[in-house]
Every structure is written in structure tokens, then in C-alpha cells.
Design a protein around this motif. Structure first.
Motif, PDB file in Angstrom:
ATOM      1  N   TYR A  26       0.957  -1.048   0.061  1.00 39.76           N
ATOM      2  CA  TYR A  26      -0.119  -0.020  -0.090  1.00 39.76           C
ATOM      3  C   TYR A  26       0.916   1.108  -0.015  1.00 39.76           C
ATOM      4  O   TYR A  26       1.847   1.320   0.596  1.00 39.76           O
ATOM      5  CB  TYR A  26      -0.743   0.071   1.239  1.00 39.76           C
ATOM      6  CG  TYR A  26      -1.831  -1.159   1.360  1.00 39.76           C
ATOM      7  CD1 TYR A  26      -3.090  -1.098   0.849  1.00 39.76           C
ATOM      8  CD2 TYR A  26      -1.324  -2.438   1.961  1.00 39.76           C
ATOM      9  CE1 TYR A  26      -3.796  -2.271   0.901  1.00 39.76           C
ATOM     10  CE2 TYR A  26      -2.211  -3.425   2.135  1.00 39.76           C
ATOM     11  CZ  TYR A  26      -3.716  -3.263   1.520  1.00 39.76           C
ATOM     12  OH  TYR A  26      -4.442  -4.481   1.663  1.00 39.76           O
ATOM     13  N   SER A  53      -3.082   5.596  -2.308  1.00 40.13           N
ATOM     14  CA  SER A  53      -3.214   5.042  -3.596  1.00 40.13           C
ATOM     15  C   SER A  53      -4.321   5.392  -4.273  1.00 40.13           C
ATOM     16  O   SER A  53      -5.424   5.447  -3.593  1.00 40.13           O
ATOM     17  CB  SER A  53      -2.497   3.766  -3.845  1.00 40.13           C
ATOM     18  OG  SER A  53      -3.462   2.985  -2.687  1.00 40.13           O
ATOM     19  N   SER A  55      -7.967   5.072  -5.409  1.00 38.59           N
ATOM     20  CA  SER A  55      -8.940   4.259  -4.987  1.00 38.59           C
ATOM     21  C   SER A  55      -8.642   3.113  -4.256  1.00 38.59           C
ATOM     22  O   SER A  55      -9.195   2.041  -4.186  1.00 38.59           O
ATOM     23  CB  SER A  55      -9.477   3.560  -6.441  1.00 38.59           C
ATOM     24  OG  SER A  55      -9.950   4.509  -7.132  1.00 38.59           O
ATOM     25  N   THR A  57      -5.837   1.360  -4.158  1.00 35.91           N
ATOM     26  CA  THR A  57      -5.179   0.204  -5.041  1.00 35.91           C
ATOM     27  C   THR A  57      -3.991  -0.454  -4.147  1.00 35.91           C
ATOM     28  O   THR A  57      -3.689  -0.027  -3.340  1.00 35.91           O
ATOM     29  CB  THR A  57      -4.333   1.033  -5.976  1.00 35.91           C
ATOM     30  OG1 THR A  57      -5.206   1.695  -6.743  1.00 35.91           O
ATOM     31  CG2 THR A  57      -3.717  -0.116  -7.107  1.00 35.91           C
ATOM     32  N   TYR A  59      -0.947  -3.159  -4.339  1.00 34.55           N
ATOM     33  CA  TYR A  59      -0.161  -3.231  -5.355  1.00 34.55           C
ATOM     34  C   TYR A  59       0.336  -4.953  -5.036  1.00 34.55           C
ATOM     35  O   TYR A  59       0.483  -5.383  -3.835  1.00 34.55           O
ATOM     36  CB  TYR A  59       1.025  -2.540  -5.527  1.00 34.55           C
ATOM     37  CG  TYR A  59       0.626  -1.104  -5.845  1.00 34.55           C
ATOM     38  CD1 TYR A  59       0.461  -0.739  -7.084  1.00 34.55           C
ATOM     39  CD2 TYR A  59       0.168  -0.223  -4.985  1.00 34.55           C
ATOM     40  CE1 TYR A  59      -0.058   0.638  -7.552  1.00 34.55           C
ATOM     41  CE2 TYR A  59      -0.136   1.217  -5.192  1.00 34.55           C
ATOM     42  CZ  TYR A  59      -0.133   1.407  -6.564  1.00 34.55           C
ATOM     43  OH  TYR A  59      -0.754   2.688  -6.935  1.00 34.55           O
ATOM     44  N   GLY A  68       3.584   3.174  -8.848  1.00 33.01           N
ATOM     45  CA  GLY A  68       2.362   3.805  -8.358  1.00 33.01           C
ATOM     46  C   GLY A  68       2.489   5.067  -7.421  1.00 33.01           C
ATOM     47  O   GLY A  68       1.826   6.076  -7.758  1.00 33.01           O
TER      48      GLY A  68
END
Length: 78
Positions: A26, A53, A55, A57, A59, A68
Motif C-alpha cells: 500500500y 493510492s 481508489s 489500490t 499492489y 504507483g
């Protein structure tokens, strides 16, 4: 003979399990310092860090999270 097999299986599981555990990364921001970082566990205490991140996200690899993080506006402005 069974004891050796059980001990060997336990040792193998002890070394393999952590490798599977860290498959979520995150991008988070420290609320006070406004600095971004990458963590491998979702923050529970949202008073000190917040997920920034897009929405929320998640990873799969650290390198994806690093890439990101460069695209997150609040992280690139620091």
C-alpha cells in the motif's frame, strides 16, 4: 522416521509462509509529516497514516507500489 518428516515439513513451512504473506503493498502518507511510504500491511490506525493510492489500490509487488507512488499527486508534490 515420521518424526523426521514432521520436523522437515515444519521447517519448510516456516521458511515458505512468510514469502507468501507479503503480496500486498500500500502507498500511505504520514498525517503529520506528509511523507509517503510503502507498507506491506494495510494501516489499521488511520489517525497516523492514510492510504493515498488511487481508489485504495493494492499492489502485488513493491516495484509496482514504487511506480504507483510516483503517480500519486500528494506524494510527488513533496
Amino acid at each position: 522416521m515420521n518424526v523426521k518428516a514432521i520436523v522437515a515439513a515444519s521447517l519448510l513451512a516456516a521458511f515458505v509462509t512468510p514469502a507468501f504473506a507479503a503480496d500486498e503493498f500500500y502507498v500511505v502518507q504520514d498525517v503529520k509529516t506528509k511523507k509517503c511510504s510503502i507498507v506491506d500491511q494495510k494501516p489499521v490506525d488511520t489517525t497516523t497514516t492514510t492510504v493515498v493510492s488511487p481508489s485504495g489500490t493494492i499492489y502485488k509487488t513493491r516495484s509496482e507500489a514504487e511506480t504507483g507512488m510516483k503517480t500519486v499527486k500528494v506524494c510527488s508534490s513533496n
